[in-house]
Design an enzyme around this catalytic site. Structure first.
Site, PDB file in Angstrom:
ATOM      1  N   GLY A  41       0.812  -1.215   0.000  1.00 15.47           N
ATOM      2  CA  GLY A  41       0.000   0.000   0.000  1.00 15.47           C
ATOM      3  C   GLY A  41       0.842   1.261   0.000  1.00 15.47           C
ATOM      4  N   CYS A  42       1.913   1.250   0.766  1.00 16.95           N
ATOM      5  CA  CYS A  42       2.776   2.427   0.859  1.00 16.95           C
ATOM      6  C   CYS A  42       3.514   2.671  -0.455  1.00 16.95           C
ATOM      7  CB  CYS A  42       3.752   2.268   2.019  1.00 16.95           C
ATOM      8  SG  CYS A  42       2.877   2.117   3.603  1.00 16.95           S
TER       9      CYS A  42
END
Length: 154
Positions: A41-42
């Site tokens: 996600g990051c």
């Protein structure tokens, strides 16, 4: 919106040296908080902001990511993903606590304290929009749209 959130006027270690958020050359600032470098996600979020950097630049806007990772980890992440945005290392959680993004999270059944993905838009040092509990996919595009709307409304 938490209008009481202001930018701290101290220096923070970042991928390109030290940054004082109150001394940036642009009138707009997007400060986004994320849990950890090189996680799916990051990575999606950082790459999203990097891909749109030219458009943010054209809108006189600086985009900076913040996590508790070390500068070295940020530099490795930046190199591996060809990121064009700056990342601040907040190992002491000074910015994380200032922006109240450290929250209790459930990690594999355990309760841990971690960064809740959050984004803040500032104009000339004043908070004008905040996002909490952000989903990484499509977030950079949403922020860009909202920024354009905010600038049009000026």
């Amino acid at each position: 919106m938490s209008a009481q959130i202001t930018l701290p006027s101290q220096r923070f270690a970042a991928t390109t040296g030290e940054i004082n958020l109150t001394e940036l050359s642009t009138s707009w600032l997007i400060l986004y908080f994320y849990p950890k470098d090189s996680t799916p996600g990051c990575t999606t979020q950082a790459v999203g902001f990097s891909c749109l950097k030219d458009q943010f630049d054209a809108l006189d806007t600086t985009v900076i990511g913040v996590s508790r990772d070390s500068v070295k980890a940020h530099q490795n992440f930046t190199e591996k993903q060809s990121l064009s945005i700056n990342l601040i290392s907040d190992k002491e959680e000074i910015l994380c606590r200032h922006f109240d993004v450290i929250k209790e999270k459930n990690m594999y059944g355990k309760q841990v304290m971690g960064i809740e993905r959050s984004t803040f838009i500032f104009h000339n040092g004043t908070l004008v929009k905040e996002y909490r509990k952000v989903k990484a996919a499509g977030h950079a595009e949403q922020v860009l749209q909202d920024l354009k709307a905010l600038q049009t409304a000026e």
